[in-house]
Every structure is written in C-alpha cells, then in structure tokens.
Design an enzyme around this catalytic site. Structure first.
Site, PDB file in Angstrom:
ATOM      1  N   HIS A  19      40.185  40.467  42.258  1.00 31.66           N
ATOM      2  CA  HIS A  19      40.074  39.045  42.595  1.00 31.66           C
ATOM      3  C   HIS A  19      40.517  38.163  41.420  1.00 31.66           C
ATOM      4  O   HIS A  19      41.248  37.185  41.601  1.00 31.66           O
ATOM      5  CB  HIS A  19      38.629  38.676  42.956  1.00 31.66           C
ATOM      6  CG  HIS A  19      38.102  39.350  44.174  1.00 31.66           C
ATOM      7  ND1 HIS A  19      36.845  39.935  44.201  1.00 31.66           N
ATOM      8  CD2 HIS A  19      38.632  39.539  45.406  1.00 31.66           C
ATOM      9  CE1 HIS A  19      36.635  40.446  45.404  1.00 31.66           C
ATOM     10  NE2 HIS A  19      37.715  40.222  46.153  1.00 31.66           N
ATOM     11  N   LYS A  43      28.877  38.476  58.258  1.00 27.35           N
ATOM     12  CA  LYS A  43      28.728  39.525  57.256  1.00 27.35           C
ATOM     13  C   LYS A  43      27.319  39.491  56.705  1.00 27.35           C
ATOM     14  O   LYS A  43      26.650  38.473  56.725  1.00 27.35           O
ATOM     15  CB  LYS A  43      29.737  39.336  56.123  1.00 27.35           C
ATOM     16  CG  LYS A  43      31.176  39.552  56.553  1.00 27.35           C
ATOM     17  CD  LYS A  43      32.101  39.505  55.358  1.00 27.35           C
ATOM     18  CE  LYS A  43      33.530  39.798  55.763  1.00 27.35           C
ATOM     19  NZ  LYS A  43      34.437  39.828  54.614  1.00 27.35           N
ATOM     20  N   ARG A  93      46.178  43.975  49.452  1.00 30.94           N
ATOM     21  CA  ARG A  93      46.308  45.259  48.770  1.00 30.94           C
ATOM     22  C   ARG A  93      47.146  46.253  49.564  1.00 30.94           C
ATOM     23  O   ARG A  93      47.971  46.950  49.022  1.00 30.94           O
ATOM     24  CB  ARG A  93      44.923  45.867  48.518  1.00 30.94           C
ATOM     25  CG  ARG A  93      44.084  45.070  47.554  1.00 30.94           C
ATOM     26  CD  ARG A  93      42.659  45.585  47.475  1.00 30.94           C
ATOM     27  NE  ARG A  93      42.051  45.440  48.797  1.00 30.94           N
ATOM     28  CZ  ARG A  93      41.234  46.323  49.353  1.00 30.94           C
ATOM     29  NH1 ARG A  93      40.904  47.411  48.725  1.00 30.94           N
ATOM     30  NH2 ARG A  93      40.748  46.111  50.554  1.00 30.94           N
ATOM     31  N   SER A 130      35.482  45.253  47.012  1.00 34.27           N
ATOM     32  CA  SER A 130      34.056  44.977  46.797  1.00 34.27           C
ATOM     33  C   SER A 130      33.187  46.114  47.326  1.00 34.27           C
ATOM     34  O   SER A 130      32.164  46.453  46.728  1.00 34.27           O
ATOM     35  CB  SER A 130      33.672  43.650  47.453  1.00 34.27           C
ATOM     36  OG  SER A 130      34.307  42.585  46.798  1.00 34.27           O
TER      37      SER A 130
END
Length: 161
Positions: A19, A43, A93, A130
């Site tokens: 990040h 979430k 990514r 994460s």
C-alpha cells in the site's frame, strides 16, 4: 508540472508496504494523495476504522506534507467531491485484481466521470496482501518485510502475541 490530487481508497486492514509503495508511486504523478480508508459494512475488519486510519498515518508520516489519511462511508465519489477531484488510484497485483477493479472503475466513471489510474506495486512487494499479513502475524511470523514497525506492534497487540 504536478498539480493534481488523487484519492487512494481501500479497507487497509492492515496497511502494508505494498500500500505504501502505491502511495509513493502516486506521489510521482500527483501533487497530493488522499488515502480514503473505507468503513465497509460488508467486511469484518480486524481493526476498527480509527485504528486503520492511525496505522496508515504513522506508516506515511514521512510524506505527511503531501498525504492525508481520512475515513469515509458510503460512495467514494461523494467523498471525492470534498476534495474536488475525479481521480482514483488503485493498486493492482494480479490479473484477478484487475477484473474486479475494472468493474469498480467503470461504475465510478458512469456515476460521475471519475478516472481510475491502476498502479502496480514493486516486484518485491507484489505478493503482499492484508490477508497474508494477518495470517503471518497470527502464526508468529516475521513481518519486518511486510509492514511498518508500528503496524507490526498493533498486530501483535491485537493477536496478544
């Protein structure tokens, strides 16, 4: 000449070096980066919104003159109006990331003509997520190459390690 402001949104649960790399790359193109930490009710984050904002602020403190970190709820395009910008930066990514991010980017464009810039993290950081950071922390792994020392401390406290 660099004159634009961009918004870098995400849950950032927790923030990691991938990040931060996206923030650094965005600062090569934009004058200021507004990190928008999402309060996403869908979430179930490990860290609450204030903790995530705090960890991101500490992690980018060396850029505090050009980077702001704030939380937001609701539609990102509404948050962006506060800063009079229509530019989003997103880290991508893998190809699977891109498919999802493209859907979001097209939606934001259709809602309010918001442009999305996709940036890739450095090769040595591309594998970090994460979820992986939390798993490594939970199992007492070495986090020094993944997160700022302050974030590592907060993860150890959260998992009572």
């Amino acid at each position: 000449m660099i004159t634009r402001v961009c918004v870098y949104p995400g849950t950032f649960d927790p923030v990691h070096f991938g990040h931060i790399d996206i923030v650094k790359r965005a600062l090569n193109v934009f004058e200021n980066v507004i990190v928008a930490v999402a309060e996403n009710p869908k979430k179930k984050p490990l860290f609450n919104i204030d903790e995530r904002v705090d960890m991101f602020r500490v992690s980018v403190s060396e850029f505090s003159d050009r980077v702001m970190v704030e939380s937001f709820e609701g539609l990102l395009i509404n948050f962006m109006k506060k800063y009079n910008t229509k530019i989003i930066v997103r880290g991508v990514r893998l190809f699977t990331d891109f498919e999802y991010e493209l859907q979001i980017a097209m939606t934001n464009y259709n809602l309010d003509k918001v442009e999305t810039f996709f940036l890739m993290p450095s090769q040595e950081l591309i594998h970090i997520s994460s979820s992986i950071v939390k798993d490594v922390a939970l199992h007492h792994g070495d986090l020094s190459q993944m997160v700022h020392p302050y974030v590592e401390k907060k993860l150890r406290e959260k998992f009572k390690l």
